[in-house]
Design an enzyme around this catalytic site. Structure first.
Site, PDB file in Angstrom:
ATOM      1  N   GLY A  11       0.770  -1.291   0.136  1.00 26.80           N
ATOM      2  CA  GLY A  11      -0.079   0.005   0.110  1.00 26.80           C
ATOM      3  C   GLY A  11       0.855   1.240  -0.080  1.00 26.80           C
ATOM      4  O   GLY A  11       1.985   1.108   0.595  1.00 26.80           O
ATOM      5  N   ARG A  72       1.527  -4.947  -6.024  1.00 28.17           N
ATOM      6  CA  ARG A  72       1.486  -6.073  -5.316  1.00 28.17           C
ATOM      7  C   ARG A  72       2.012  -7.143  -6.150  1.00 28.17           C
ATOM      8  O   ARG A  72       1.829  -6.935  -7.615  1.00 28.17           O
ATOM      9  CB  ARG A  72       0.041  -6.476  -4.703  1.00 28.17           C
ATOM     10  CG  ARG A  72      -0.063  -5.537  -3.682  1.00 28.17           C
ATOM     11  CD  ARG A  72      -1.285  -5.703  -2.778  1.00 28.17           C
ATOM     12  NE  ARG A  72      -1.235  -5.097  -1.636  1.00 28.17           N
ATOM     13  CZ  ARG A  72      -1.952  -3.590  -1.332  1.00 28.17           C
ATOM     14  NH1 ARG A  72      -2.611  -3.340  -2.243  1.00 28.17           N
ATOM     15  NH2 ARG A  72      -1.660  -3.214  -0.005  1.00 28.17           N
ATOM     16  N   ASP A 103       4.383  -4.920   6.482  1.00 29.28           N
ATOM     17  CA  ASP A 103       4.779  -6.340   7.030  1.00 29.28           C
ATOM     18  C   ASP A 103       4.816  -7.473   5.832  1.00 29.28           C
ATOM     19  O   ASP A 103       5.682  -8.329   5.496  1.00 29.28           O
ATOM     20  CB  ASP A 103       3.899  -6.751   7.967  1.00 29.28           C
ATOM     21  CG  ASP A 103       2.624  -7.005   7.594  1.00 29.28           C
ATOM     22  OD1 ASP A 103       1.963  -6.232   7.106  1.00 29.28           O
ATOM     23  OD2 ASP A 103       1.813  -7.745   8.351  1.00 29.28           O
ATOM     24  N   THR A 126       3.173   2.850   5.910  1.00 29.60           N
ATOM     25  CA  THR A 126       1.668   2.617   5.587  1.00 29.60           C
ATOM     26  C   THR A 126       0.978   3.696   6.553  1.00 29.60           C
ATOM     27  O   THR A 126       1.460   4.124   7.461  1.00 29.60           O
ATOM     28  CB  THR A 126       1.391   1.225   6.198  1.00 29.60           C
ATOM     29  OG1 THR A 126      -0.069   1.178   6.674  1.00 29.60           O
ATOM     30  CG2 THR A 126       2.035   0.797   7.598  1.00 29.60           C
ATOM     31  N   ASP A 128      -1.601   3.015   8.129  1.00 35.04           N
ATOM     32  CA  ASP A 128      -2.378   2.524   9.306  1.00 35.04           C
ATOM     33  C   ASP A 128      -1.652   2.241  10.786  1.00 35.04           C
ATOM     34  O   ASP A 128      -2.393   1.978  11.619  1.00 35.04           O
ATOM     35  CB  ASP A 128      -2.792   1.023   8.834  1.00 35.04           C
ATOM     36  CG  ASP A 128      -3.889   0.911   7.539  1.00 35.04           C
ATOM     37  OD1 ASP A 128      -4.743   1.837   7.640  1.00 35.04           O
ATOM     38  OD2 ASP A 128      -3.648  -0.036   7.161  1.00 35.04           O
ATOM     39  N   ASP A 130       0.172   0.129  11.884  1.00 34.36           N
ATOM     40  CA  ASP A 130       0.008  -1.183  12.237  1.00 34.36           C
ATOM     41  C   ASP A 130       1.135  -2.031  12.219  1.00 34.36           C
ATOM     42  O   ASP A 130       1.238  -3.341  12.652  1.00 34.36           O
ATOM     43  CB  ASP A 130      -1.046  -1.839  11.919  1.00 34.36           C
ATOM     44  CG  ASP A 130      -0.916  -1.991  10.282  1.00 34.36           C
ATOM     45  OD1 ASP A 130       0.212  -1.410   9.784  1.00 34.36           O
ATOM     46  OD2 ASP A 130      -1.825  -2.687   9.559  1.00 34.36           O
ATOM     47  N   ARG A 172      -8.345  -1.054   8.672  1.00 33.46           N
ATOM     48  CA  ARG A 172      -9.105  -2.439   8.739  1.00 33.46           C
ATOM     49  C   ARG A 172      -8.551  -3.125   9.824  1.00 33.46           C
ATOM     50  O   ARG A 172      -9.399  -4.039  10.618  1.00 33.46           O
ATOM     51  CB  ARG A 172      -8.694  -3.129   7.263  1.00 33.46           C
ATOM     52  CG  ARG A 172      -9.433  -2.624   6.150  1.00 33.46           C
ATOM     53  CD  ARG A 172      -9.773  -3.858   5.352  1.00 33.46           C
ATOM     54  NE  ARG A 172     -10.558  -3.399   4.336  1.00 33.46           N
ATOM     55  CZ  ARG A 172     -10.154  -2.672   3.214  1.00 33.46           C
ATOM     56  NH1 ARG A 172      -8.767  -2.437   3.004  1.00 33.46           N
ATOM     57  NH2 ARG A 172     -10.998  -2.251   2.312  1.00 33.46           N
ATOM     58  N   LYS A 214     -26.715  18.628  23.874  1.00 32.71           N
ATOM     59  CA  LYS A 214     -25.899  18.358  22.280  1.00 32.71           C
ATOM     60  C   LYS A 214     -27.187  18.305  21.436  1.00 32.71           C
ATOM     61  O   LYS A 214     -27.692  17.627  21.478  1.00 32.71           O
ATOM     62  CB  LYS A 214     -25.133  17.344  22.391  1.00 32.71           C
ATOM     63  CG  LYS A 214     -23.678  17.410  23.369  1.00 32.71           C
ATOM     64  CD  LYS A 214     -22.586  16.614  22.931  1.00 32.71           C
ATOM     65  CE  LYS A 214     -21.237  16.838  23.806  1.00 32.71           C
ATOM     66  NZ  LYS A 214     -20.184  16.196  23.389  1.00 32.71           N
ATOM     67  N   ARG A 256      -5.230   8.357   1.593  1.00 33.78           N
ATOM     68  CA  ARG A 256      -3.826   7.876   1.299  1.00 33.78           C
ATOM     69  C   ARG A 256      -3.008   8.881   0.567  1.00 33.78           C
ATOM     70  O   ARG A 256      -2.045   8.829   0.164  1.00 33.78           O
ATOM     71  CB  ARG A 256      -4.294   6.754   0.182  1.00 33.78           C
ATOM     72  CG  ARG A 256      -4.689   5.578   0.640  1.00 33.78           C
ATOM     73  CD  ARG A 256      -3.516   4.800   1.169  1.00 33.78           C
ATOM     74  NE  ARG A 256      -3.819   3.451   1.468  1.00 33.78           N
ATOM     75  CZ  ARG A 256      -3.796   2.265   0.628  1.00 33.78           C
ATOM     76  NH1 ARG A 256      -3.551   2.146  -0.434  1.00 33.78           N
ATOM     77  NH2 ARG A 256      -4.489   1.203   1.099  1.00 33.78           N
TER      78      ARG A 256
HETATM   79  P1  ADP Z   1       2.298  -4.480   2.757  1.00 34.97           P
HETATM   80  O1  ADP Z   1       3.853  -4.538   2.415  1.00 34.97           O
HETATM   81  O2  ADP Z   1       1.912  -3.336   2.563  1.00 34.97           O
HETATM   82  O3  ADP Z   1       1.970  -5.534   3.860  1.00 34.97           O
HETATM   83  P2  ADP Z   1       1.531  -6.761   0.762  1.00 34.97           P
HETATM   84  O4  ADP Z   1       1.358  -7.655   2.224  1.00 34.97           O
HETATM   85  O5  ADP Z   1       0.493  -6.719  -0.235  1.00 34.97           O
HETATM   86  O6  ADP Z   1       1.714  -5.273   1.278  1.00 34.97           O
HETATM   87  O7  ADP Z   1       2.806  -7.218   0.576  1.00 34.97           O
HETATM   88  C1  ADP Z   1       3.542  -6.558  -0.689  1.00 34.97           C
HETATM   89  C2  ADP Z   1       4.176  -7.485  -1.804  1.00 34.97           C
HETATM   90  O8  ADP Z   1       5.231  -8.032  -0.781  1.00 34.97           O
HETATM   91  C3  ADP Z   1       3.478  -8.613  -2.067  1.00 34.97           C
HETATM   92  O9  ADP Z   1       2.615  -8.268  -3.192  1.00 34.97           O
HETATM   93  C4  ADP Z   1       4.310  -9.795  -2.304  1.00 34.97           C
HETATM   94  O10 ADP Z   1       5.106  -9.295  -3.696  1.00 34.97           O
HETATM   95  C5  ADP Z   1       5.503  -9.618  -1.185  1.00 34.97           C
HETATM   96  N1  ADP Z   1       5.068 -10.542  -0.099  1.00 34.97           N
HETATM   97  C6  ADP Z   1       4.247 -10.550   0.893  1.00 34.97           C
HETATM   98  N2  ADP Z   1       4.101 -11.441   1.713  1.00 34.97           N
HETATM   99  C7  ADP Z   1       5.055 -12.300   1.110  1.00 34.97           C
HETATM  100  C8  ADP Z   1       5.705 -13.505   1.502  1.00 34.97           C
HETATM  101  N3  ADP Z   1       5.206 -14.243   2.661  1.00 34.97           N
HETATM  102  N4  ADP Z   1       6.679 -14.071   0.936  1.00 34.97           N
HETATM  103  C9  ADP Z   1       7.245 -13.500  -0.226  1.00 34.97           C
HETATM  104  N5  ADP Z   1       6.977 -12.330  -0.587  1.00 34.97           N
HETATM  105  C10 ADP Z   1       5.659 -11.731  -0.013  1.00 34.97           C
END
Ligand code: ADP
Length: 323
Positions: A11, A72, A103, A126, A128, A130, A172, A214, A256
């Site tokens: 994101g 992604r 993450d 991010t 968020d 989080d 979320r 109020k 965003r």
């Molecule tokens: P964010 O980094 O914001 O949490 P995503 O969860 O969509 O966003 O992760 C971003 C990208 O990181 C994913 O589209 C994928 O390419 C890679 N990624 C996420 N999780 C894994 C994983 N367990 N193993 C390998 N690549 C991952």
């Protein structure tokens, strides 16, 4: 290490550009060559890399979004995708990466490090807030202020018409934006994923507020709250009370974008410089974050193993001040 790459992944959030700028300029300061990788891990697999110098990141500190774009990438979940990514890096002699994202992006970075020895340092990007291991993430403060600005504007019209407004903000998985914008905006009630969604309690609060004189109220609803989105909450309230003529506003993706706040720009600048220093020191598998006044390096896995939570005292503060 004298060749590194920087990418934004997952994101987007306001302040990512300030982070890219800091990484590029710090790398130049330490005599490193930097490649910008477009479209996150997808661009890495496809070889969509460009060398970046200090002038290439001029006048971006004030811009929302990310000049490198973000994406992604399904292929990166697979070893074959990561092998192709490592090949692109090897071809250019790139030994280290700064990954600005959340993450999921860190899980990918750790897999790349484990399988191919690429040194990876994360920066939390991010809205968020989080991500564990840091008090604040890049973009949270800007998103919070955007939500707050919307709440302030809605209060003007809510007051003029003696109306009840339900305002839906992003969040979320957690209620950082919800809780903080509700406190700063002087809302009467807030529903966040961390707290049980008690519609009866909400109705009681709104009724008591009306009895105390109020004439208008603002209820902030985080999108991930257990009671549902703002429209659903408004409907449930209408079914159980005399508050039938409320209005619902969803702020949505406005949160965003936009020019990052001073706080986010400074945070991104501090973390970007620290991330490059960490790579220069040969460190890996860590994220640059803030704890109190300090910039710290924490394991990337803290991001999901110890996700950030707001202090429950904020919920009490909210109740006291909504009198
Ligand atoms: P964010 O980094 O914001 O949490 P995503 O969860 O969509 O966003 O992760 C971003 C990208 O990181 C994913 O589209 C994928 O390419 C890679 N990624 C996420 N999780 C894994 C994983 N367990 N193993 C390998 N690549 C991952």
């Amino acid at each position: 290490m004298n060749r590194i790459g920087v990418l934004t992944s997952g994101g987007d959030s306001p302040g990512m550009n300030a982070g890219i700028r800091a990484v590029v300029r710090a790398a130049c300061h330490y005599g490193m060559v930097v490649h910008g990788i477009r479209h996150g891990y997808q661009g890495l697999i496809d070889g969509d890399l460009v060398p970046l110098g200090p002038r290439d990141v001029g006048s971006i500190i004030n811009r929302g979004g990310t000049i490198l774009r973000t994406a992604r990438c399904k292929a990166f979940y697979e070893p074959e995708g990561r092998r192709r990514a490592a090949e692109q890096l090897a071809e250019r002699g790139i030994e280290g990466l700064v990954v600005i994202g959340g993450d999921g992006s860190y899980r990918g970075a750790l897999a790349l490090e484990k399988e191919h020895g690429i040194k990876c340092i994360g920066m939390p990007g991010t809205i968020d807030n989080d991500i564990g291991g840091t008090d604040f993430t890049i973009g949270f403060d800007t998103a919070l202020n955007t939500a707050l600005d919307a709440i302030d504007r809605l209060r003007d019209t809510a007051e003029s018409h003696d109306r009840l407004f339900f305002v839906e903000v992003m969040g979320r998985r957690n209620g950082f934006i919800g809780m903080f914008s509700a406190i700063a905006g002087g809302a009467e009630h807030v529903l966040v994923p961390e707290n049980p969604a008690d519609i009866d309690e909400l109705v009681r609060n709104l009724t008591r507020a009306k009895e105390r004189g109020k004439r208008s109220s603002i209820v902030v609803v985080a999108e991930g709250g257990a009671a549902g989105d703002a429209a659903t909450v408004a409907k449930k309230v209408a079914e159980r009370s005399d508050f039938k003529d409320s209005r619902v506003t969803v702020i949505g993706h406005l949160q965003r974008g936009g020019s990052p706040t001073a706080y986010d720009r400074i945070l991104a600048s501090r973390l970007g410089v620290r991330a490059v220093q960490a790579l220069a020191e040969g460190q890996s598998g860590l994220m640059a974050g803030v704890r109190g006044p300090e910039v710290v390096l924490r394991p990337l896995s803290d991001a999901w193993e110890h996700p950030s939570r707001f202090d429950p005292a904020y919920a009490e503060l909210m109740q006291i001040l909504a009198l």
